[in-house]
Design a protein around this motif. Structure first.
Motif, PDB file in Angstrom:
ATOM      1  N   ALA A 119       0.779  -1.072  -0.102  1.00 50.28           N
ATOM      2  CA  ALA A 119      -0.117  -0.147   0.047  1.00 50.28           C
ATOM      3  C   ALA A 119       0.789   1.378   0.066  1.00 50.28           C
ATOM      4  O   ALA A 119       0.182   2.398  -0.377  1.00 50.28           O
ATOM      5  CB  ALA A 119      -0.910  -0.047   1.161  1.00 50.28           C
ATOM      6  N   HIS A 120       2.092   1.140   0.169  1.00 48.77           N
ATOM      7  CA  HIS A 120       3.023   2.184   0.136  1.00 48.77           C
ATOM      8  C   HIS A 120       2.967   2.932  -0.945  1.00 48.77           C
ATOM      9  O   HIS A 120       2.870   2.268  -2.290  1.00 48.77           O
ATOM     10  CB  HIS A 120       4.703   1.741   0.479  1.00 48.77           C
ATOM     11  N   PRO A 121       3.073   4.390  -1.344  1.00 49.54           N
ATOM     12  CA  PRO A 121       2.922   5.195  -2.389  1.00 49.54           C
ATOM     13  C   PRO A 121       4.130   4.846  -3.216  1.00 49.54           C
ATOM     14  O   PRO A 121       3.807   4.731  -4.547  1.00 49.54           O
ATOM     15  CB  PRO A 121       2.925   6.447  -1.989  1.00 49.54           C
ATOM     16  N   CYS A 122       5.340   4.297  -2.841  1.00 48.09           N
ATOM     17  CA  CYS A 122       6.385   3.825  -3.812  1.00 48.09           C
ATOM     18  C   CYS A 122       6.398   2.666  -4.222  1.00 48.09           C
ATOM     19  O   CYS A 122       7.189   2.190  -5.221  1.00 48.09           O
ATOM     20  CB  CYS A 122       7.569   4.515  -2.828  1.00 48.09           C
ATOM     21  N   HIS A 123       5.438   1.726  -3.699  1.00 51.44           N
ATOM     22  CA  HIS A 123       5.543   0.400  -4.233  1.00 51.44           C
ATOM     23  C   HIS A 123       5.376   0.081  -5.641  1.00 51.44           C
ATOM     24  O   HIS A 123       6.050  -0.846  -6.331  1.00 51.44           O
ATOM     25  CB  HIS A 123       4.443  -0.327  -3.575  1.00 51.44           C
ATOM     26  N   ASP A 124       4.453   1.017  -6.126  1.00 47.74           N
ATOM     27  CA  ASP A 124       4.285   0.738  -7.721  1.00 47.74           C
ATOM     28  C   ASP A 124       5.185   1.780  -8.572  1.00 47.74           C
ATOM     29  O   ASP A 124       4.796   1.786  -9.651  1.00 47.74           O
ATOM     30  CB  ASP A 124       2.849   0.909  -8.152  1.00 47.74           C
ATOM     31  N   MET A 125       5.947   2.310  -8.041  1.00 42.27           N
ATOM     32  CA  MET A 125       6.803   3.318  -8.810  1.00 42.27           C
ATOM     33  C   MET A 125       7.628   2.587  -9.704  1.00 42.27           C
ATOM     34  O   MET A 125       8.289   1.594  -9.140  1.00 42.27           O
ATOM     35  CB  MET A 125       7.382   4.310  -8.036  1.00 42.27           C
ATOM     36  N   PRO A 126       7.711   3.196 -10.933  1.00 44.23           N
ATOM     37  CA  PRO A 126       8.769   2.398 -11.933  1.00 44.23           C
ATOM     38  C   PRO A 126      10.308   2.304 -11.364  1.00 44.23           C
ATOM     39  O   PRO A 126      11.118   1.628 -11.640  1.00 44.23           O
ATOM     40  CB  PRO A 126       8.541   2.767 -13.194  1.00 44.23           C
ATOM     41  N   GLU A 127      10.612   3.402 -10.768  1.00 41.79           N
ATOM     42  CA  GLU A 127      11.865   3.616 -10.294  1.00 41.79           C
ATOM     43  C   GLU A 127      12.294   3.283  -8.844  1.00 41.79           C
ATOM     44  O   GLU A 127      13.013   3.728  -8.033  1.00 41.79           O
ATOM     45  CB  GLU A 127      12.295   4.979 -10.396  1.00 41.79           C
ATOM     46  N   ARG A 128      11.459   2.306  -8.271  1.00 38.99           N
ATOM     47  CA  ARG A 128      11.597   2.094  -6.910  1.00 38.99           C
ATOM     48  C   ARG A 128      12.714   1.421  -6.527  1.00 38.99           C
ATOM     49  O   ARG A 128      13.293   1.598  -5.475  1.00 38.99           O
ATOM     50  CB  ARG A 128      10.419   0.857  -6.491  1.00 38.99           C
ATOM     51  N   GLU A 129      13.324   0.472  -7.552  1.00 39.83           N
ATOM     52  CA  GLU A 129      14.673  -0.140  -6.744  1.00 39.83           C
ATOM     53  C   GLU A 129      15.730   1.070  -6.927  1.00 39.83           C
ATOM     54  O   GLU A 129      16.420   1.119  -5.927  1.00 39.83           O
ATOM     55  CB  GLU A 129      15.115  -0.935  -8.105  1.00 39.83           C
ATOM     56  N   GLN A 130      15.591   2.030  -7.946  1.00 37.32           N
ATOM     57  CA  GLN A 130      16.644   3.063  -7.715  1.00 37.32           C
ATOM     58  C   GLN A 130      16.364   3.821  -6.639  1.00 37.32           C
ATOM     59  O   GLN A 130      17.502   4.426  -6.120  1.00 37.32           O
ATOM     60  CB  GLN A 130      16.564   3.981  -9.086  1.00 37.32           C
ATOM     61  N   LEU A 131      15.060   3.989  -6.074  1.00 37.79           N
ATOM     62  CA  LEU A 131      15.062   4.868  -4.918  1.00 37.79           C
ATOM     63  C   LEU A 131      15.465   4.095  -3.829  1.00 37.79           C
ATOM     64  O   LEU A 131      15.930   4.810  -2.677  1.00 37.79           O
ATOM     65  CB  LEU A 131      13.418   5.367  -4.963  1.00 37.79           C
TER      66      LEU A 131
END
Length: 341
Positions: free
Chosen positions: A105-117
């Motif tokens: 449910a975290h806002p960053c979970h579905d971000m494409p650059e999640r691993e980079q973040l």
């Protein structure tokens, strides 16, 4: 590639025909190039597409790997998602299930650059930890300097160079100490305050002063028993004061003042008594057992002159100041004067 550090899309650069243990050469979309084995594929490898390669592919250089990885990403081929694993005992744990839901449910979970973040966050926490460690070291150093300063103040207060209390003031003896710039400044100040060097002639004063300036290359070079009776007495008293001072410094956990060294006293005494350079160098040989070059002789003479000038300015009596002035004049001649020019 679905497991390991280099999982993701990969293009085969060089196939391997070994049926028993094939190890083809591949390059991943993250610019890693190397050979993979059966252990990198828990499931059979899948062909997701194809791309055209140039005749000469150079993966030994960073530029070649970077260009090829960029071409791989531009094909539009995407890696399929792995099949979800069967639920194990951990999935029945309500805390683990709750944490998984929070992650999803975290806002960053579905971000494409999640691993980079994630990598940026890891770097941030690492740098934050390193910064905290550096701050702690700086604080420890500051505390150490503060403790050393307090110990110096305690020693100076005990010897009446500053007054006691929350707002210490410099005494007359402290003002005299402030005019001395020497490694053994406190020892020099003690000798001046107690009149140890009073009554010495210019050459005698130069010899005694040299003992707190000169430093032999060999350890354990103490004062040399030579010269006039008055000079030997001054040397003995200087050593006596040094022992007292060393005891107090050790008691206050301070680095002790260096022991007076008489290895240059005979040479400077001979020179200040209007002796020749050869006589001065021979006197140095007789007293220390080792030769002294003309260059070293001039260098040590210059340092003795510097301290004599300070003694002249901090002397407690006009007689000692005049003796220091005459000693400087007697030393600053010949090669020593040429060096100063």
């Amino acid at each position: 590639i679905v497991v390991g550090r280099h999982r993701g899309l990969a293009v085969v650069l060089e196939p391997d025909r070994d049926e028993a243990d094939p190890r083809p050469l591949v390059l991943t979309e993250e610019k890693w190039s190397g050979r993979v084995s059966v252990g990198d594929f828990p499931d059979p490898a899948r062909v997701l597409g194809s791309m055209r390669l140039s005749r000469h592919v150079d993966v030994r250089t960073g530029r070649g790997r970077r260009d090829l990885a960029s071409a791989l990403r531009s094909t539009g081929i995407t890696a399929p998602r792995r099949r979800p694993k069967k639920a194990g005992p951990a999935s029945k744990n309500p805390d683990i299930a709750r944490l998984r839901k929070e992650i999803q449910a975290h806002p960053c979970h579905d971000m494409p650059e999640r691993e980079q973040l994630s990598r940026i966050a890891e770097r941030y926490h690492r740098l934050s930890h390193e910064s905290q460690t550096m701050r702690e070291k700086a604080a420890a150093t500051t505390n150490s300097l503060a403790r050393t300063f307090d110990r110096i103040i305690a020693l100076l207060t005990e010897r009446e160079y500053v007054t006691a209390g929350k707002d210490p003031q410099v005494t007359d003896a402290g003002a005299r100490l402030a005019r001395i710039y020497s490694e053994s400044d406190l020892l020099v100040a003690e000798c001046l305050r107690r009149g140890v060097w009073e009554g010495l002639g210019p050459a005698e004063l130069a010899a005694v002063v040299s003992t707190v300036v000169y430093e032999s290359r060999k350890e354990g070079e103490g004062p040399v028993p030579f010269g006039t009776g008055l000079m030997r007495h001054a040397l003995d008293e200087t050593i006596h004061l040094w022992r007292e001072l060393k005891t107090d410094e050790i008691r206050h956990k301070l680095p002790p003042t260096r022991e007076p060294d008489g290895g240059f006293a005979a040479a400077i005494f001979q020179w200040a008594s209007d002796g020749s350079l050869l006589e001065a160098l021979l006197a140095a040989d007789d007293s220390s057992g080792r030769g002294l070059s003309a260059g070293d002789f001039v260098r040590w003479c210059r340092q003795v002159i510097d301290l004599l000038e300070q003694v002249r300015g901090a002397a407690g009596t006009p007689e000692l100041a005049e003796s220091a002035r005459q000693a400087v004049k007697a030393i600053r001649r010949g090669v020593v004067a040429l060096d100063a020019a």
